[in-house]
Design a protein around this motif. Structure first.
Motif, short mmCIF file in Angstrom:
data_model
loop_
_atom_site.label_atom_id
_atom_site.label_comp_id
_atom_site.label_asym_id
_atom_site.label_seq_id
_atom_site.Cartn_x
_atom_site.Cartn_y
_atom_site.Cartn_z
N SER A 1 22.99 -96.33 -3.62
CA SER A 1 22.13 -95.98 -4.75
C SER A 1 22.12 -97.15 -5.72
O SER A 1 23.18 -97.68 -6.08
N TRP A 2 20.96 -97.56 -6.14
CA TRP A 2 20.85 -98.64 -7.11
C TRP A 2 21.51 -98.25 -8.43
O TRP A 2 21.92 -99.12 -9.21
N ASP A 3 21.65 -96.96 -8.70
CA ASP A 3 22.30 -96.51 -9.93
C ASP A 3 23.76 -96.93 -10.01
O ASP A 3 24.34 -96.97 -11.09
N ASP A 4 24.37 -97.25 -8.87
CA ASP A 4 25.77 -97.69 -8.83
C ASP A 4 25.94 -99.15 -9.21
O ASP A 4 27.06 -99.64 -9.29
N TYR A 5 24.84 -99.86 -9.41
CA TYR A 5 24.87 -101.29 -9.71
C TYR A 5 24.58 -101.54 -11.19
O TYR A 5 23.95 -100.72 -11.86
N SER A 6 25.01 -102.71 -11.67
CA SER A 6 24.73 -103.11 -13.05
C SER A 6 23.23 -103.25 -13.27
O SER A 6 22.45 -103.35 -12.31
N GLU A 7 22.83 -103.28 -14.51
CA GLU A 7 21.41 -103.43 -14.85
C GLU A 7 20.86 -104.72 -14.25
O GLU A 7 19.76 -104.75 -13.71
N ARG A 8 21.64 -105.78 -14.35
CA ARG A 8 21.21 -107.07 -13.79
C ARG A 8 21.04 -106.96 -12.28
O ARG A 8 20.07 -107.45 -11.72
N ALA A 9 21.98 -106.32 -11.62
CA ALA A 9 21.92 -106.17 -10.17
C ALA A 9 20.70 -105.33 -9.77
O ALA A 9 20.07 -105.60 -8.75
N GLN A 10 20.37 -104.34 -10.57
CA GLN A 10 19.20 -103.51 -10.27
C GLN A 10 17.91 -104.33 -10.29
O GLN A 10 16.94 -103.98 -9.63
N GLY A 11 17.92 -105.44 -11.02
CA GLY A 11 16.76 -106.32 -11.06
C GLY A 11 16.45 -106.96 -9.72
O GLY A 11 15.33 -107.42 -9.48
N VAL A 12 17.43 -106.99 -8.83
CA VAL A 12 17.23 -107.56 -7.50
C VAL A 12 16.17 -106.77 -6.74
O VAL A 12 15.49 -107.31 -5.87
N ARG A 13 16.00 -105.53 -7.08
CA ARG A 13 15.02 -104.68 -6.39
C ARG A 13 13.62 -105.27 -6.44
O ARG A 13 12.81 -105.06 -5.53
N ALA A 14 13.33 -106.02 -7.49
CA ALA A 14 11.98 -106.57 -7.67
C ALA A 14 11.70 -107.80 -6.82
O ALA A 14 10.56 -108.25 -6.77
N ILE A 15 12.72 -108.36 -6.16
CA ILE A 15 12.50 -109.62 -5.44
C ILE A 15 12.57 -109.48 -3.92
O ILE A 15 12.67 -110.47 -3.21
N PHE A 16 12.53 -108.25 -3.40
CA PHE A 16 12.50 -108.05 -1.96
C PHE A 16 11.13 -108.38 -1.41
O PHE A 16 10.13 -108.16 -2.09
N PRO A 17 11.07 -108.88 -0.19
CA PRO A 17 12.18 -109.18 0.69
C PRO A 17 12.92 -110.45 0.25
O PRO A 17 12.34 -111.34 -0.37
N ILE A 18 14.19 -110.50 0.59
CA ILE A 18 15.04 -111.63 0.26
C ILE A 18 15.38 -112.36 1.56
O ILE A 18 15.87 -111.75 2.50
N SER A 19 15.10 -113.65 1.60
CA SER A 19 15.45 -114.47 2.76
C SER A 19 16.83 -115.07 2.55
O SER A 19 17.24 -115.30 1.42
N TYR A 20 17.53 -115.33 3.63
CA TYR A 20 18.84 -115.98 3.52
C TYR A 20 19.02 -117.00 4.63
O TYR A 20 18.45 -116.88 5.72
N VAL A 21 19.82 -118.02 4.31
CA VAL A 21 20.19 -119.06 5.27
C VAL A 21 21.63 -119.45 4.98
O VAL A 21 21.95 -119.87 3.86
N SER A 22 22.50 -119.31 5.97
CA SER A 22 23.88 -119.75 5.80
C SER A 22 23.95 -121.26 5.97
O SER A 22 23.11 -121.86 6.64
N GLU A 23 24.96 -121.87 5.38
CA GLU A 23 25.13 -123.30 5.52
C GLU A 23 25.82 -123.59 6.86
O GLU A 23 26.78 -122.90 7.22
#
Length: 148
Positions: free
Chosen positions: A99-121
């Motif tokens: 649940s996004w409610d379990d995250y900080s307000e800042r962390a909840q902001g991540v919802r707006a940037i999906f999809p999120i791409s990732y690349v490991s080094e």
């Protein structure tokens, strides 16, 4: 740098060492203990986490890590992103529906940037792993689901 608990890792830790491993021997406190890895893999069966760059659909960039695993499946990679306020977002939640409610307000902001791409080094001869996250993942009746 001393051993840490995996949940205590920070951006500074990842900046200092891009690869950490779980020693799993009598020298550690418990199974959540990680140790920086400065040379090639010390044990072929050691679980490893590697510094990873995450980029949102809006171009925002974050540092985090994933568990290095050749399958590329989110349940094995267990991606984690660190945010500017010191909080983090864990994208794999196992059998618990997140649940996004379990995250900080800042962390909840991540919802707006999906999809999120990732690349490991590609550090210490570990190949790069890349992919895309659609939300917070969990196991729902034998299938992987996500909450956005």
């Amino acid at each position: 740098m001393a051993d840490k608990q995996v949940y205590e890792l920070s951006v500074d830790d990842l900046a200092s060492y891009g690869v950490w491993y779980f020693p799993m021997d009598e020298s550690v406190e418990d199974e959540l203990t990680v140790r920086p890895l400065a040379e090639k893999v010390v044990c072929a069966d050691a679980q490893i986490i590697v510094r990873t760059k995450f980029v949102g659909v809006d171009g925002s960039s974050y540092l985090g890590y994933l568990y290095w695993d050749g399958s590329g499946a989110v349940e094995y990679l267990k991606p984690v992103v660190f945010l500017e306020d010191g909080s983090s977002v864990t994208f794999w939640n196992g059998m618990v529906k997140p649940s996004w409610d379990d995250y900080s307000e800042r962390a909840q902001g991540v919802r707006a940037i999906f999809p999120i791409s990732y690349v490991s080094e590609p550090l210490l001869d570990l190949s790069e792993i890349s992919g895309r996250l659609e939300g917070l993942y969990y196991l729902d009746e034998d299938q992987i689901s996500w909450v956005r």
